[in-house]
Design a protein around this motif. Structure first.
Motif, PDB file in Angstrom:
ATOM      1  N   ARG A  72       1.870  -9.619  -2.869  1.00  0.00           N
ATOM      2  CA  ARG A  72       1.683  -8.390  -3.912  1.00  0.00           C
ATOM      3  C   ARG A  72       2.775  -7.497  -3.600  1.00  0.00           C
ATOM      4  O   ARG A  72       3.409  -7.598  -2.785  1.00  0.00           O
ATOM      5  CB  ARG A  72       0.249  -7.926  -4.072  1.00  0.00           C
ATOM      6  N   PRO A 110       8.563  -6.132  -5.708  1.00  0.00           N
ATOM      7  CA  PRO A 110       9.769  -7.064  -5.414  1.00  0.00           C
ATOM      8  C   PRO A 110       9.466  -8.119  -4.622  1.00  0.00           C
ATOM      9  O   PRO A 110       9.996  -9.466  -4.945  1.00  0.00           O
ATOM     10  CB  PRO A 110      10.449  -6.047  -4.569  1.00  0.00           C
ATOM     11  N   ILE A 155       6.626 -10.100  -5.125  1.00  0.00           N
ATOM     12  CA  ILE A 155       5.896 -11.022  -6.228  1.00  0.00           C
ATOM     13  C   ILE A 155       7.108 -12.065  -6.558  1.00  0.00           C
ATOM     14  O   ILE A 155       7.280 -13.050  -6.948  1.00  0.00           O
ATOM     15  CB  ILE A 155       5.448 -10.186  -7.408  1.00  0.00           C
ATOM     16  N   ARG A 158       1.230 -11.988 -13.316  1.00  0.00           N
ATOM     17  CA  ARG A 158       0.876 -10.347 -13.236  1.00  0.00           C
ATOM     18  C   ARG A 158       1.711  -9.970 -14.250  1.00  0.00           C
ATOM     19  O   ARG A 158       2.915 -10.054 -14.142  1.00  0.00           O
ATOM     20  CB  ARG A 158       0.882 -10.043 -11.884  1.00  0.00           C
ATOM     21  N   CYS A 201      -0.831   3.407  -2.092  1.00  0.00           N
ATOM     22  CA  CYS A 201      -0.665   1.755  -2.019  1.00  0.00           C
ATOM     23  C   CYS A 201       0.358   1.467  -0.999  1.00  0.00           C
ATOM     24  O   CYS A 201       0.198   1.839   0.008  1.00  0.00           O
ATOM     25  CB  CYS A 201      -0.116   1.349  -3.713  1.00  0.00           C
ATOM     26  N   ASN A 202       0.735   0.240  -1.179  1.00  0.00           N
ATOM     27  CA  ASN A 202       1.834  -0.302  -0.128  1.00  0.00           C
ATOM     28  C   ASN A 202       3.022  -0.475  -0.889  1.00  0.00           C
ATOM     29  O   ASN A 202       3.220  -1.588  -1.484  1.00  0.00           O
ATOM     30  CB  ASN A 202       1.172  -1.523   0.543  1.00  0.00           C
ATOM     31  N   ALA A 203       4.137   0.109  -0.547  1.00  0.00           N
ATOM     32  CA  ALA A 203       5.597   0.007  -1.162  1.00  0.00           C
ATOM     33  C   ALA A 203       6.190  -0.167   0.281  1.00  0.00           C
ATOM     34  O   ALA A 203       7.528   0.464   0.104  1.00  0.00           O
ATOM     35  CB  ALA A 203       6.059   1.114  -1.962  1.00  0.00           C
ATOM     36  N   THR A 222       7.872  -6.095  -0.485  1.00  0.00           N
ATOM     37  CA  THR A 222       9.384  -6.452  -0.716  1.00  0.00           C
ATOM     38  C   THR A 222      10.037  -7.572   0.012  1.00  0.00           C
ATOM     39  O   THR A 222       9.189  -8.302   0.649  1.00  0.00           O
ATOM     40  CB  THR A 222      10.167  -5.089  -0.620  1.00  0.00           C
ATOM     41  N   THR A 270      10.509  -0.154  -0.128  1.00  0.00           N
ATOM     42  CA  THR A 270      11.121   1.052  -0.878  1.00  0.00           C
ATOM     43  C   THR A 270      10.582   2.320  -0.561  1.00  0.00           C
ATOM     44  O   THR A 270      11.185   3.246   0.352  1.00  0.00           O
ATOM     45  CB  THR A 270      10.752   0.782  -2.748  1.00  0.00           C
ATOM     46  N   GLN A 294      -4.682  -1.462  -0.340  1.00  0.00           N
ATOM     47  CA  GLN A 294      -3.346  -1.656   0.071  1.00  0.00           C
ATOM     48  C   GLN A 294      -2.856  -0.710   1.129  1.00  0.00           C
ATOM     49  O   GLN A 294      -2.031  -0.904   2.113  1.00  0.00           O
ATOM     50  CB  GLN A 294      -2.493  -1.618  -1.042  1.00  0.00           C
ATOM     51  N   ALA A 308       7.215   1.711  -7.234  1.00  0.00           N
ATOM     52  CA  ALA A 308       6.935   1.459  -8.663  1.00  0.00           C
ATOM     53  C   ALA A 308       6.750  -0.030  -9.298  1.00  0.00           C
ATOM     54  O   ALA A 308       7.472  -0.791  -8.520  1.00  0.00           O
ATOM     55  CB  ALA A 308       8.157   2.151  -9.570  1.00  0.00           C
ATOM     56  N   ASN A 355       2.865   2.540 -11.462  1.00  0.00           N
ATOM     57  CA  ASN A 355       2.646   2.301 -10.329  1.00  0.00           C
ATOM     58  C   ASN A 355       1.069   2.020 -10.127  1.00  0.00           C
ATOM     59  O   ASN A 355       0.183   2.190 -10.990  1.00  0.00           O
ATOM     60  CB  ASN A 355       3.171   3.352  -9.368  1.00  0.00           C
ATOM     61  N   LYS A 356       0.760   1.537  -8.705  1.00  0.00           N
ATOM     62  CA  LYS A 356      -0.505   1.321  -8.652  1.00  0.00           C
ATOM     63  C   LYS A 356      -1.535   2.568  -8.905  1.00  0.00           C
ATOM     64  O   LYS A 356      -1.324   3.793  -8.914  1.00  0.00           O
ATOM     65  CB  LYS A 356      -0.995   1.223  -6.975  1.00  0.00           C
ATOM     66  N   PHE A 406      -2.902  -0.482 -12.582  1.00  0.00           N
ATOM     67  CA  PHE A 406      -2.020   0.476 -12.451  1.00  0.00           C
ATOM     68  C   PHE A 406      -2.160   1.427 -13.554  1.00  0.00           C
ATOM     69  O   PHE A 406      -2.919   1.533 -14.504  1.00  0.00           O
ATOM     70  CB  PHE A 406      -0.688  -0.195 -12.903  1.00  0.00           C
TER      71      PHE A 406
END
Ligand code: MRU
Length: 347
Positions: free
Chosen positions: A53, A56, A58, A95, A164-166, A171, A176, A203, A243, A254-255, A321
Protein backbone atom coordinates in the motif's frame (compact mmCIF):
# COMPACT_ATOMS: atom_id res chain seq x y z
CA UNK A 1 24.75 9.38 2.24
CA UNK A 2 22.08 7.02 0.90
CA UNK A 3 22.68 3.32 1.30
CA UNK A 4 19.73 1.43 -0.20
CA UNK A 5 20.63 -1.70 1.75
CA UNK A 6 20.17 -0.04 5.11
CA UNK A 7 16.61 1.12 4.54
CA UNK A 8 13.40 -0.85 4.59
CA UNK A 9 12.13 -1.84 1.13
CA UNK A 10 8.52 -2.94 0.46
CA UNK A 11 9.52 -5.04 -2.56
CA UNK A 12 12.66 -6.55 -4.08
CA UNK A 13 13.11 -7.52 -7.72
CA UNK A 14 15.76 -10.13 -8.45
CA UNK A 15 18.64 -9.25 -10.78
CA UNK A 16 17.10 -11.02 -13.80
CA UNK A 17 13.68 -9.44 -13.29
CA UNK A 18 12.04 -12.84 -12.94
CA UNK A 19 10.90 -12.74 -9.31
CA UNK A 20 9.30 -9.95 -7.32
CA UNK A 21 9.23 -10.37 -3.55
CA UNK A 22 6.65 -8.20 -1.79
CA UNK A 23 6.69 -7.60 1.97
CA UNK A 24 3.25 -8.37 3.42
CA UNK A 25 2.53 -5.13 5.28
CA UNK A 26 -0.62 -6.56 6.84
CA UNK A 27 1.56 -8.74 9.03
CA UNK A 28 3.82 -5.95 10.33
CA UNK A 29 5.09 -5.34 12.94
CA UNK A 30 4.55 -8.86 14.29
CA UNK A 31 6.18 -10.72 11.40
CA UNK A 32 8.18 -10.07 8.23
CA UNK A 33 6.49 -12.28 5.66
CA UNK A 34 7.33 -12.02 1.94
CA UNK A 35 5.05 -13.09 -0.91
CA UNK A 36 5.99 -13.76 -4.55
CA UNK A 37 3.07 -12.95 -6.86
CA UNK A 38 3.39 -14.76 -10.20
CA UNK A 39 -0.01 -14.12 -11.81
CA UNK A 40 -1.63 -10.77 -12.59
CA UNK A 41 -4.56 -11.68 -10.36
CA UNK A 42 -2.16 -12.26 -7.44
CA UNK A 43 -0.57 -8.84 -7.98
CA UNK A 44 -4.01 -7.21 -8.16
CA UNK A 45 -5.27 -8.90 -5.00
CA UNK A 46 -2.04 -7.98 -3.15
CA UNK A 47 -2.80 -4.33 -3.95
CA UNK A 48 -6.50 -4.58 -3.08
CA UNK A 49 -5.84 -6.36 0.21
CA UNK A 50 -3.07 -3.94 1.31
CA UNK A 51 -0.23 -6.46 1.20
CA UNK A 52 1.42 -3.49 -0.48
CA UNK A 53 0.00 0.00 0.00
CA UNK A 54 1.08 3.63 -0.28
CA UNK A 55 0.65 5.49 -3.57
CA UNK A 56 4.15 5.11 -5.08
CA UNK A 57 4.66 1.53 -3.82
CA UNK A 58 1.34 0.42 -5.34
CA UNK A 59 2.47 1.81 -8.70
CA UNK A 60 5.90 0.15 -8.50
CA UNK A 61 4.51 -3.25 -7.55
CA UNK A 62 1.84 -3.08 -10.27
CA UNK A 63 4.46 -2.29 -12.92
CA UNK A 64 7.18 -4.64 -11.71
CA UNK A 65 4.61 -7.34 -10.94
CA UNK A 66 3.33 -7.08 -14.49
CA UNK A 67 6.91 -7.29 -15.80
CA UNK A 68 7.33 -10.57 -13.91
CA UNK A 69 3.94 -11.97 -14.96
CA UNK A 70 4.47 -11.34 -18.69
CA UNK A 71 7.13 -14.06 -18.62
CA UNK A 72 4.18 -16.48 -18.73
CA UNK A 73 2.23 -14.63 -21.43
CA UNK A 74 1.72 -15.93 -24.97
CA UNK A 75 4.72 -15.87 -27.35
CA UNK A 76 2.52 -14.68 -30.20
CA UNK A 77 3.08 -10.87 -30.23
CA UNK A 78 -0.54 -9.96 -30.96
CA UNK A 79 -1.89 -12.21 -28.23
CA UNK A 80 0.89 -10.97 -25.91
CA UNK A 81 -0.21 -7.37 -26.45
CA UNK A 82 -3.85 -8.29 -25.77
CA UNK A 83 -2.87 -10.01 -22.52
CA UNK A 84 -0.83 -6.98 -21.42
CA UNK A 85 -3.79 -4.68 -22.05
CA UNK A 86 -6.12 -6.97 -20.08
CA UNK A 87 -3.59 -7.01 -17.23
CA UNK A 88 -3.42 -3.19 -17.23
CA UNK A 89 -7.21 -3.01 -17.01
CA UNK A 90 -7.29 -5.46 -14.08
CA UNK A 91 -4.50 -3.65 -12.21
CA UNK A 92 -6.08 -0.25 -12.75
CA UNK A 93 -9.28 -1.54 -11.14
CA UNK A 94 -7.61 -2.27 -7.80
CA UNK A 95 -7.49 1.04 -5.94
CA UNK A 96 -8.94 4.26 -7.37
CA UNK A 97 -7.51 7.16 -5.37
CA UNK A 98 -3.72 7.07 -5.69
CA UNK A 99 -2.85 8.36 -9.16
CA UNK A 100 0.69 6.92 -9.30
CA UNK A 101 -0.75 3.52 -10.26
CA UNK A 102 -2.34 5.00 -13.37
CA UNK A 103 0.87 6.85 -14.24
CA UNK A 104 2.93 3.63 -14.11
CA UNK A 105 0.41 1.69 -16.19
CA UNK A 106 0.23 4.53 -18.72
CA UNK A 107 4.02 4.41 -19.06
CA UNK A 108 3.83 0.70 -19.87
CA UNK A 109 0.99 1.18 -22.38
CA UNK A 110 2.90 4.03 -24.06
CA UNK A 111 6.06 1.92 -24.27
CA UNK A 112 4.07 -0.91 -25.89
CA UNK A 113 2.44 1.49 -28.32
CA UNK A 114 5.81 2.97 -29.28
CA UNK A 115 7.44 -0.45 -29.81
CA UNK A 116 7.92 -1.46 -33.47
CA UNK A 117 4.94 -3.34 -34.88
CA UNK A 118 7.13 -6.37 -35.63
CA UNK A 119 8.63 -6.56 -32.11
CA UNK A 120 8.51 -10.13 -30.82
CA UNK A 121 7.25 -11.12 -27.38
CA UNK A 122 10.70 -11.33 -25.85
CA UNK A 123 11.51 -7.77 -26.97
CA UNK A 124 8.18 -6.60 -25.53
CA UNK A 125 8.90 -8.42 -22.24
CA UNK A 126 12.26 -6.66 -22.01
CA UNK A 127 10.61 -3.33 -22.75
CA UNK A 128 8.03 -3.76 -20.00
CA UNK A 129 10.73 -4.71 -17.51
CA UNK A 130 12.87 -1.73 -18.47
CA UNK A 131 9.88 0.63 -18.19
CA UNK A 132 8.80 -0.72 -14.81
CA UNK A 133 12.35 -0.58 -13.42
CA UNK A 134 12.73 3.00 -14.63
CA UNK A 135 9.50 3.93 -12.83
CA UNK A 136 10.71 2.42 -9.54
CA UNK A 137 14.19 3.92 -9.86
CA UNK A 138 12.62 7.30 -10.61
CA UNK A 139 10.48 7.05 -7.51
CA UNK A 140 13.45 6.31 -5.27
CA UNK A 141 15.38 9.23 -6.79
CA UNK A 142 12.36 11.51 -6.22
CA UNK A 143 12.14 10.52 -2.56
CA UNK A 144 15.82 11.31 -2.02
CA UNK A 145 15.52 14.65 -3.80
CA UNK A 146 12.38 15.76 -1.97
CA UNK A 147 14.02 14.90 1.36
CA UNK A 148 16.74 17.41 0.54
CA UNK A 149 14.19 20.12 -0.23
CA UNK A 150 11.88 19.40 2.69
CA UNK A 151 14.23 18.76 5.59
CA UNK A 152 15.33 22.40 6.05
CA UNK A 153 11.66 23.34 6.62
CA UNK A 154 11.47 21.21 9.76
CA UNK A 155 11.97 22.52 13.31
CA UNK A 156 15.21 21.85 15.18
CA UNK A 157 13.42 20.45 18.21
CA UNK A 158 10.02 19.43 19.52
CA UNK A 159 7.70 16.97 17.81
CA UNK A 160 6.67 16.64 14.17
CA UNK A 161 3.38 14.89 13.50
CA UNK A 162 2.81 12.53 10.59
CA UNK A 163 -0.30 10.64 9.55
CA UNK A 164 -0.57 7.19 7.96
CA UNK A 165 2.66 5.79 6.49
CA UNK A 166 4.37 7.80 3.77
CA UNK A 167 7.67 6.08 4.30
CA UNK A 168 10.02 3.60 2.70
CA UNK A 169 7.22 1.05 2.96
CA UNK A 170 4.94 3.25 0.84
CA UNK A 171 7.46 4.01 -1.92
CA UNK A 172 10.37 2.43 -3.79
CA UNK A 173 12.36 3.26 -0.64
CA UNK A 174 13.25 6.09 1.79
CA UNK A 175 9.76 7.59 1.67
CA UNK A 176 8.13 10.92 0.96
CA UNK A 177 7.05 12.46 4.28
CA UNK A 178 9.22 10.03 6.24
CA UNK A 179 12.11 10.63 3.85
CA UNK A 180 11.92 14.33 4.74
CA UNK A 181 11.79 13.41 8.43
CA UNK A 182 14.73 10.99 8.08
CA UNK A 183 16.84 13.57 6.28
CA UNK A 184 16.12 16.23 8.91
CA UNK A 185 17.47 13.90 11.58
CA UNK A 186 20.49 13.09 9.39
CA UNK A 187 21.14 16.84 9.21
CA UNK A 188 21.28 16.98 13.01
CA UNK A 189 17.78 18.18 13.88
CA UNK A 190 16.59 16.69 17.14
CA UNK A 191 12.81 16.48 16.80
CA UNK A 192 10.80 13.42 17.70
CA UNK A 193 8.31 12.02 15.20
CA UNK A 194 4.76 11.58 16.45
CA UNK A 195 2.92 8.98 14.42
CA UNK A 196 -0.86 9.16 14.37
CA UNK A 197 -2.01 5.57 14.76
CA UNK A 198 -4.28 6.10 11.71
CA UNK A 199 -7.48 4.23 12.24
CA UNK A 200 -8.83 1.94 10.91
CA UNK A 201 -5.87 0.12 9.31
CA UNK A 202 -3.24 1.52 11.72
CA UNK A 203 -0.57 2.32 9.15
CA UNK A 204 0.94 4.81 11.62
CA UNK A 205 1.02 2.57 14.69
CA UNK A 206 2.17 -0.51 12.80
CA UNK A 207 4.21 0.69 9.83
CA UNK A 208 5.54 4.20 10.50
CA UNK A 209 6.59 3.23 14.01
CA UNK A 210 8.20 0.01 12.72
CA UNK A 211 10.26 1.57 9.97
CA UNK A 212 11.42 4.60 11.97
CA UNK A 213 12.42 2.35 14.85
CA UNK A 214 14.34 0.24 12.32
CA UNK A 215 16.26 3.37 11.24
CA UNK A 216 16.84 4.76 14.73
CA UNK A 217 14.59 7.81 14.28
CA UNK A 218 12.88 8.63 17.62
CA UNK A 219 9.16 7.94 17.21
CA UNK A 220 6.15 7.82 19.50
CA UNK A 221 2.64 6.74 18.56
CA UNK A 222 -0.46 8.70 19.49
CA UNK A 223 -4.13 7.87 19.01
CA UNK A 224 -5.60 10.01 16.24
CA UNK A 225 -7.70 12.04 18.67
CA UNK A 226 -4.66 13.25 20.67
CA UNK A 227 -3.13 15.57 18.08
CA UNK A 228 -5.26 18.61 18.98
CA UNK A 229 -4.28 18.57 22.63
CA UNK A 230 -0.60 18.14 21.77
CA UNK A 231 -0.79 21.11 19.41
CA UNK A 232 -2.55 23.27 21.99
CA UNK A 233 0.15 22.47 24.55
CA UNK A 234 2.94 23.40 22.13
CA UNK A 235 4.42 19.91 21.75
CA UNK A 236 3.77 19.59 18.02
CA UNK A 237 5.72 22.12 15.96
CA UNK A 238 4.89 20.94 12.42
CA UNK A 239 3.10 18.20 10.48
CA UNK A 240 4.34 16.38 7.37
CA UNK A 241 2.20 13.93 5.40
CA UNK A 242 2.28 12.21 2.02
CA UNK A 243 -0.39 12.31 -0.67
CA UNK A 244 -2.30 9.93 -2.93
CA UNK A 245 -3.35 12.53 -5.47
CA UNK A 246 -2.99 16.30 -5.71
CA UNK A 247 -5.30 18.27 -7.98
CA UNK A 248 -4.29 21.22 -10.18
CA UNK A 249 -5.43 23.75 -7.55
CA UNK A 250 -3.29 22.13 -4.84
CA UNK A 251 -6.05 20.22 -3.03
CA UNK A 252 -4.56 17.06 -1.52
CA UNK A 253 -6.13 13.62 -1.18
CA UNK A 254 -4.42 11.53 1.49
CA UNK A 255 -5.31 8.97 4.14
CA UNK A 256 -8.56 9.63 5.97
CA UNK A 257 -7.88 11.90 8.94
CA UNK A 258 -5.33 14.06 7.11
CA UNK A 259 -7.92 16.81 6.68
CA UNK A 260 -8.53 16.83 10.43
CA UNK A 261 -4.79 17.24 11.07
CA UNK A 262 -4.62 20.12 8.57
CA UNK A 263 -7.57 21.94 10.18
CA UNK A 264 -5.96 21.55 13.60
CA UNK A 265 -2.65 22.88 12.26
CA UNK A 266 -4.36 25.93 10.78
CA UNK A 267 -6.17 26.63 14.06
CA UNK A 268 -2.91 26.44 16.02
CA UNK A 269 -0.72 28.28 13.49
CA UNK A 270 1.41 25.18 12.86
CA UNK A 271 2.89 24.52 9.38
CA UNK A 272 1.29 21.65 7.48
CA UNK A 273 3.56 20.19 4.78
CA UNK A 274 2.72 17.66 2.07
CA UNK A 275 5.60 15.69 0.53
CA UNK A 276 4.86 14.05 -2.81
CA UNK A 277 6.55 13.31 -6.14
CA UNK A 278 5.24 14.84 -9.35
CA UNK A 279 3.74 11.44 -10.25
CA UNK A 280 1.20 12.15 -7.47
CA UNK A 281 0.15 15.48 -8.98
CA UNK A 282 -2.77 15.08 -11.35
CA UNK A 283 -3.05 18.26 -13.37
CA UNK A 284 -5.97 16.81 -15.31
CA UNK A 285 -8.21 17.40 -12.28
CA UNK A 286 -9.28 20.96 -11.48
CA UNK A 287 -9.85 20.42 -7.77
CA UNK A 288 -10.01 17.85 -5.01
CA UNK A 289 -13.74 17.45 -5.62
CA UNK A 290 -12.81 15.49 -8.77
CA UNK A 291 -10.59 12.98 -6.95
CA UNK A 292 -12.23 9.55 -6.60
CA UNK A 293 -12.30 8.51 -2.95
CA UNK A 294 -12.03 4.80 -2.26
CA UNK A 295 -14.67 3.34 0.05
CA UNK A 296 -13.26 0.22 1.71
CA UNK A 297 -14.86 -2.77 3.37
CA UNK A 298 -16.75 -1.81 6.57
CA UNK A 299 -15.10 -4.75 8.33
CA UNK A 300 -11.93 -2.64 8.66
CA UNK A 301 -13.85 -0.36 11.06
CA UNK A 302 -16.06 -3.01 12.65
CA UNK A 303 -13.31 -5.43 13.71
CA UNK A 304 -10.01 -5.33 15.53
CA UNK A 305 -8.48 -8.64 14.52
CA UNK A 306 -11.24 -11.14 15.17
CA UNK A 307 -12.91 -9.01 17.87
CA UNK A 308 -16.00 -7.12 16.75
CA UNK A 309 -15.98 -3.53 18.04
CA UNK A 310 -19.42 -2.41 16.90
CA UNK A 311 -22.83 -3.83 17.83
CA UNK A 312 -24.29 -6.28 15.32
CA UNK A 313 -26.64 -4.45 12.96
CA UNK A 314 -25.09 -0.98 13.34
CA UNK A 315 -23.81 0.46 10.08
CA UNK A 316 -20.34 1.96 9.64
CA UNK A 317 -18.69 4.12 7.01
CA UNK A 318 -15.19 3.61 5.72
CA UNK A 319 -13.91 6.23 3.27
CA UNK A 320 -10.18 5.50 2.97
CA UNK A 321 -9.09 9.01 2.00
CA UNK A 322 -10.09 12.64 2.47
CA UNK A 323 -9.31 15.86 0.67
CA UNK A 324 -7.42 18.69 2.35
CA UNK A 325 -8.12 22.02 0.65
CA UNK A 326 -5.09 23.84 -0.73
CA UNK A 327 -5.79 26.73 1.67
CA UNK A 328 -4.70 24.55 4.59
CA UNK A 329 -1.42 23.42 3.00
CA UNK A 330 1.71 25.44 3.87
CA UNK A 331 4.01 23.92 1.21
CA UNK A 332 4.02 21.00 -1.19
CA UNK A 333 7.48 19.42 -1.09
CA UNK A 334 8.45 17.78 -4.39
CA UNK A 335 11.63 16.42 -5.96
CA UNK A 336 12.06 19.73 -7.82
CA UNK A 337 11.52 22.02 -4.85
CA UNK A 338 8.92 23.35 -2.42
CA UNK A 339 5.81 25.00 -3.82
CA UNK A 340 2.86 26.95 -2.54
CA UNK A 341 -0.16 24.79 -3.42
CA UNK A 342 -1.40 27.50 -5.77
CA UNK A 343 1.82 27.28 -7.81
CA UNK A 344 1.41 23.59 -8.70
CA UNK A 345 -0.68 24.22 -11.81
CA UNK A 346 2.04 26.27 -13.51
CA UNK A 347 5.21 24.79 -12.02
O1 MRU B 1 -4.48 3.09 2.13
P1 MRU B 1 -3.00 3.33 2.01
O2 MRU B 1 -2.22 2.75 3.15
O3 MRU B 1 -2.48 2.92 0.66
O4 MRU B 1 -2.86 4.92 2.11
C1 MRU B 1 -1.58 5.46 2.02
C2 MRU B 1 -1.54 6.93 2.21
O5 MRU B 1 -2.55 7.58 2.35
C3 MRU B 1 -0.20 7.58 2.12
O6 MRU B 1 -0.13 8.70 2.97
C4 MRU B 1 0.03 8.04 0.68
O7 MRU B 1 -0.14 6.97 -0.20
C5 MRU B 1 1.38 8.62 0.48
S1 MRU B 1 2.62 7.35 0.47
C6 MRU B 1 4.11 8.03 0.09
Amino acid sequence: MFDAQSYVRPFVLDEAGLTLRVLDQRKLPAAEVWTEPREVEEVAVAIEDLVVRGAPAIACVAALGLAVCVQGFDDDPARFRTQVEAACVRLSNTRPTAVNLFVALREIREAMAAAPGDADASALRALILETAKAHAEGDLASCLAMAGHGAPLLPDEGAVLTHCNAGALATAGYGTALGVLRRGRELGKRYTVLADETRPVLQGARLTAWELQHDGVPVEVIADNMAGALMASGVIKAAVVGADRIARNGDVANKIGTYTVAVLCKHHGIPFYVAAPWTTIDRSLASGADIPIEERNPSEVMFHGKAQLTPQGVGVRNPAFDVTPASLVTKIITETGNFDPGQIADA
